[in-house]
Design an enzyme around this catalytic site. Structure first.
Site, PDB file in Angstrom:
ATOM      1  CE  LYS A  52      -0.253  -0.365   5.110  1.00  0.00           C
ATOM      2  NZ  LYS A  52      -1.144  -0.093   6.142  1.00  0.00           N
ATOM      3  NE  ARG A 106      -5.987   0.449  12.407  1.00  0.00           N
ATOM      4  CZ  ARG A 106      -4.726   0.312  11.784  1.00  0.00           C
ATOM      5  NH1 ARG A 106      -3.946   1.280  11.908  1.00  0.00           N
ATOM      6  NH2 ARG A 106      -4.366  -0.767  11.227  1.00  0.00           N
ATOM      7  CE1 TYR A 160      12.612  31.595   3.837  1.00  0.00           C
ATOM      8  CE2 TYR A 160      12.576  29.214   3.283  1.00  0.00           C
ATOM      9  CZ  TYR A 160      12.210  30.386   2.982  1.00  0.00           C
ATOM     10  OH  TYR A 160      11.945  30.700   1.711  1.00  0.00           O
ATOM     11  CG  MET A 219       8.545  23.853  -1.360  1.00  0.00           C
ATOM     12  SD  MET A 219       7.467  24.628  -2.346  1.00  0.00           S
ATOM     13  CE  MET A 219       6.204  25.231  -0.829  1.00  0.00           C
TER      14      MET A 219
END
Length: 365
Positions: A35, A131, A261, A309
């Site tokens: 998956k 779950r 940053y 990014m």
């Protein structure tokens, strides 16, 4: 040509890891869980790699299963979250998709549907993860309904899922195994034609009592230990992915100057900074801490400054011959993804599955 950030996937490593998984329970059948784009390794390509090794595949949803069929692969595919709409039942019937059935919605719609041929059902029991899965008296009642239905193939697989099999110091997995066996017995589900499945990657390796008819390895197929503790299996597993990029800029900064940053890292001495073209838009974790290792020329170079990014900055002061174009290993065979995950307050599963579509995959062997 183009941006050098890329993933390199070793198909032979995946096959080797499957063989290791098989060695823990050689008489069992296997659902190879692929998956989430095969944990970032490429769904179609990994399915092609394992199609002749595994008995079936496991995915989260029918969209992933259909991609496997698009690749021309005929192995059965288990939909591990079941179906989300009634229309999926007929598709599952035609395509040999197996359905995880774990709630009343699933049972009611299978019983009222009119599939062209009976569907294969995996029957989920909640043994403590809370779950998915039936609980208490729901188990026997719904199992009997499915067993009696002409819409369901005669042989069901009774299954559950572990919450803490990755922690070998916890008693929870042993308790879940006992809960599973007690539910089987009290609800009279013991039958030669019905099979059982408990083990995920950690269950298969670490908990012998969980090795039943079907095993469901996922993470370990890609060469990574599923345990929170160090484990001997790490010595034989082969990481299948190398996540790489390159240095695109270099500069020297003085003590007291900051990088990136937010200026969350400041040099304590004269430092050589390399900028690497990879960032959180590629799947590199933004919350990776200062000091997170990378490899340049086989030497560890720490992350300095905040992940942006499209770029990160690393300290290459000790790599005297570092130059633009040098390859940088972000994680892989020589730098385990589990280690990077710890620096990022995350887990390897998340880092692998978050690699984005703009990162090309290249397949070896």
């Amino acid at each position: 040509m183009g941006r050098p950030t890329a993933v390199f996937v070793d198909r032979d490593a995946i096959k080797s890891n499957f063989d290791i998984a098989k060695s823990f329970s050689p008489n069992s059948k296997f659902v190879s869980v692929i998956k989430a784009n095969a944990y970032g390794h490429g769904l179609k390509e990994v399915a092609q790699t394992l199609s002749k090794c595994t008995d079936a595949f496991g995915v989260a949803c029918i969209e992933e299963a259909l991609l496997i069929r698009e690749a021309g692969i005929k192995n059965p595919v288990l939909l591990m979250e079941g179906f989300f709409s009634v229309e999926e039942i007929e598709i599952a019937s035609k395509e040999n998709f197996w359905l995880m059935v774990e709630n009343q919605f699933h049972v009611d719609h299978i019983l009222s549907s009119k599939p062209s041929q009976p569907v294969k059902v995996w029957f989920g029991i909640d043994t403590g993860m809370h779950r998915l899965g039936f609980q208490g008296r729901e188990v026997g009642i719904n199992f009997q309904k499915l067993e009696a239905s002409e819409n369901v193939q005669p042989s069901l697989v009774v299954s559950s899922h572990f919450s803490t099999a990755d922690d070998l110091n916890s008693n929870t997995t042993k308790n879940q195994i006992n809960n599973f066996d007690s539910s089987i017995k009290s609800n009279h589900l013991i039958n030669y034609k019905h099979e059982q499945s408990l083990s995920n990657s950690a269950g298969l390796i670490g908990w012998s009592g969980s090795r039943r008819d079907w095993q469901r390895p996922g993470y370990l197929l890609f060469g990574n230990s599923p345990f929170v503790q160090k484990h001997e299996v790490e010595k034989v597993l082969k990481p299948a992915m190398d996540f790489k990029s390159k240095i695109i800029s270099l500069r020297d900064i003085s003590a007291g100057e900051s990088v990136g940053y937010g200026q969350n890292w400041t040099a304590k001495k004269q430092t050589r900074i390399a900028t690497v073209t990879v960032g959180y838009a590629d799947g590199y974790p933004r919350n990776a801490e200062n000091g997170t290792p990378t490899l340049v020329h086989g030497k560890r170079c720490p992350l300095v400054g905040r992940v942006s990014m499209d770029m990160i900055t690393i300290d290459v002061t000790d790599i005297h011959h570092a130059t633009i174009g040098d390859e940088v290993l972000l994680w892989g065979k020589e730098l385990p993804v589990n280690e990077i995950a710890k620096y990022s307050n995350s887990i390897g599963w998340e880092l692998l599955s978050r690699i984005t579509s703009r990162v090309p995959r290249h397949y070896l062997n």
